[in-house]
Design an enzyme around this catalytic site. Sequence first.
Site, PDB file in Angstrom:
ATOM      1  CD  GLU A  94      -2.595  -1.164   2.687  1.00  0.00           C
ATOM      2  OE1 GLU A  94      -2.717  -0.091   3.299  1.00  0.00           O
ATOM      3  OE2 GLU A  94      -3.068  -2.229   3.109  1.00  0.00           O
ATOM      4  CG  ASP A 125      -6.237  -8.742   6.598  1.00  0.00           C
ATOM      5  OD1 ASP A 125      -5.313  -8.362   5.854  1.00  0.00           O
ATOM      6  OD2 ASP A 125      -6.945  -7.961   7.258  1.00  0.00           O
ATOM      7  CD  GLU A 168      -5.739  -4.019   1.721  1.00  0.00           C
ATOM      8  OE1 GLU A 168      -6.048  -2.965   2.292  1.00  0.00           O
ATOM      9  OE2 GLU A 168      -5.200  -4.971   2.326  1.00  0.00           O
ATOM     10  CD  GLU A 209      -7.016  -1.062   5.324  1.00  0.00           C
ATOM     11  OE1 GLU A 209      -7.934  -1.884   5.504  1.00  0.00           O
ATOM     12  OE2 GLU A 209      -5.818  -1.362   5.354  1.00  0.00           O
TER      13      GLU A 209
END
Length: 662
Positions: free
Chosen positions: A177, A414, A463, A469
Amino acid sequence: MNMYKSGCIATVLATFAVSLFAQQKATIFSLASPDNKVVVIVNVGQVISWSVNHQADSIITPSPISLQLENGEILGAAPIIVSTKRETINESFKANFYKKAMVNNYCNQLTINCKAGYGLVFRAYNDGMAYRFFTTRKDSLLINNEQAVFNFEKDAVCYLPFVRDLRGSEQFVQSYEALYDEIPVSKMVKDSLAFLPILATAGHGKKAVILEADVEDYPGMFVTSGNRGVKGLFAQYPLTVFQGGYNKLNTMVGKRAGFIAKTNGTRMFPWRTVVISENDKDLLNNDMIQKLSPPSRIADVSWIKPGKVAWDWWNDWNITHVDFKAGINTPTYKYYIDFAAKNHLEYIILDEGWSDDMDLMKPTAVVNVPELVAYGKQKNVGIILWASWYAVDQKMDEAFRHYSAMGIKGFKVDFMDRDDQKMVASLYEISKNASEYKLLLDFHGTYKPTGLQKTFPNVLNFEGVKGLENSKWTPADDVPHYDVTIPFIRMVAGPMDYTPGAMRNATKSYFRPNNSLPMSQGTRCHQLAMYVVFEAPLQMLADNPTAYMKEQECTDFIAQIPTTFDETVALSGKVGAHVMLARKNRSTWYAGAMGSWDAQDLVFDCSFLGPGTYEAEIFMDGVNADRDATDYKKEVIAVSATDKLKVHLSNGGGWAARIYKK
């Protein structure tokens, strides 16, 4: 002539002779795309190198490639060509749970077979190129490294998501990310690391997206600085691992081997691919990963149901106006089920807290999962369970068998946070095992998709994106700019678990991080448009039922938008500025436009519509959206294929529409 000069001349002549011999022995192949715009040049001499041009523009300049084995052998060094084969591939296949019903795989292919049991396959598409190694050895191979180089002719500006958010002491355990650094490749700091996909500029406004496909039983590729571009870098095979990081949910690597992969001697290696666009908008509707990935290994996909999900974690279970204590408990989840049923949402997720984080077979006392499954079945709402990768890995078959029999519809897995060979292999194993128990999967906390979603279509989302988030804790991020950059880069790889749907929307000056009452940067319509623009066969509604019920008009609109489509049309786009596209499901079109913090005016060209008159339900930024980002206006108008609608995007703005036959 003295002996020194004589020796120098002899050395020069010998060097020249060797160089000339090497040049004479080199074989050059040219492979053109069906429309002749893309030309791949392969030079097989003392090394193997490749380059690609698009018409008169150089996209990739000569770049060496090889596979380096542990025994010191280099596949690609002084190769001896045994045979070659040229062919044209022109096939169409049905796409499962995708942005269009059918995909056309049309390219010219060159296969080069080399002595010593290896070779390469090159493909030239109208929208890019791809290459891969293959080996035909009897015994297993240890791959020490792979040389994958992408050189640019000029100092290309690159959009690079650098590794910064480490999950441990090493750079290969991280979140995947990151915002994009938009810099000339020459400004890339030596030894810095970025993950794929990345984008590079080329001549005449063209763009090139570098990514990979069919990464099975092999590590994913990162890129680092090269001499005139970027080069691949791969995590070495993990020998020891331990639990650490957030709540000890991350599987850290204690020691790595000296090789990147131990693999079968006969196999196809991952595709290295460059997607080329003449116009930015073309990147919004690209199928390269689908074209390069193996077909579905699930014979019957009729049980796989994409859809939308009422999600709990982002909104911190923060519902109000109820007569029970909201939180991780059975009454709260029944309320989420009621909300999902009322709004025709297919699923709810039970995020962390329903079980022991390390043992899926130890549910907590506060959440009665069988009761919720039965309640959801009455309401036609399925239950998806959150789980850490570690917990799945420990008791995968037992847990999947148990919860599938109970009626659970899938798992959100996750905290993988790695893409070394062992983790990549694990995701394929999880996907296969889940498919045998008819369970859907959402891979959160993971690397970008590379085609697994085609091979195992029960995997509906990934993701590998800096999603909503992050708005809970990153005030400095320029989120609207990122939102209109990822559709041209990250989304080329496949679906994104961005988790949109915020109802507390904020202007740039008003935005504040907040864990329990989180807000988004940009307007309400910016969020609504995400449900059309962002690909996600399993799509979240991130806010809480209380917030959605207060904004029922917007909720009704979101609830009507499908998550898979029969056709996609890219209408307009500029990387980092705006995106506009339309998608068709059956006879209804859904359109979305999003912009950066800069207000802008666009034109929505309706010419893609068929004959006849349509009705368009439109949500647009309100006249005061620059002051109050929740301000929007809804209108219903008649439209036809001859219309061109004016679209104004406020600061961080958006526009969304549902267009149907009258």
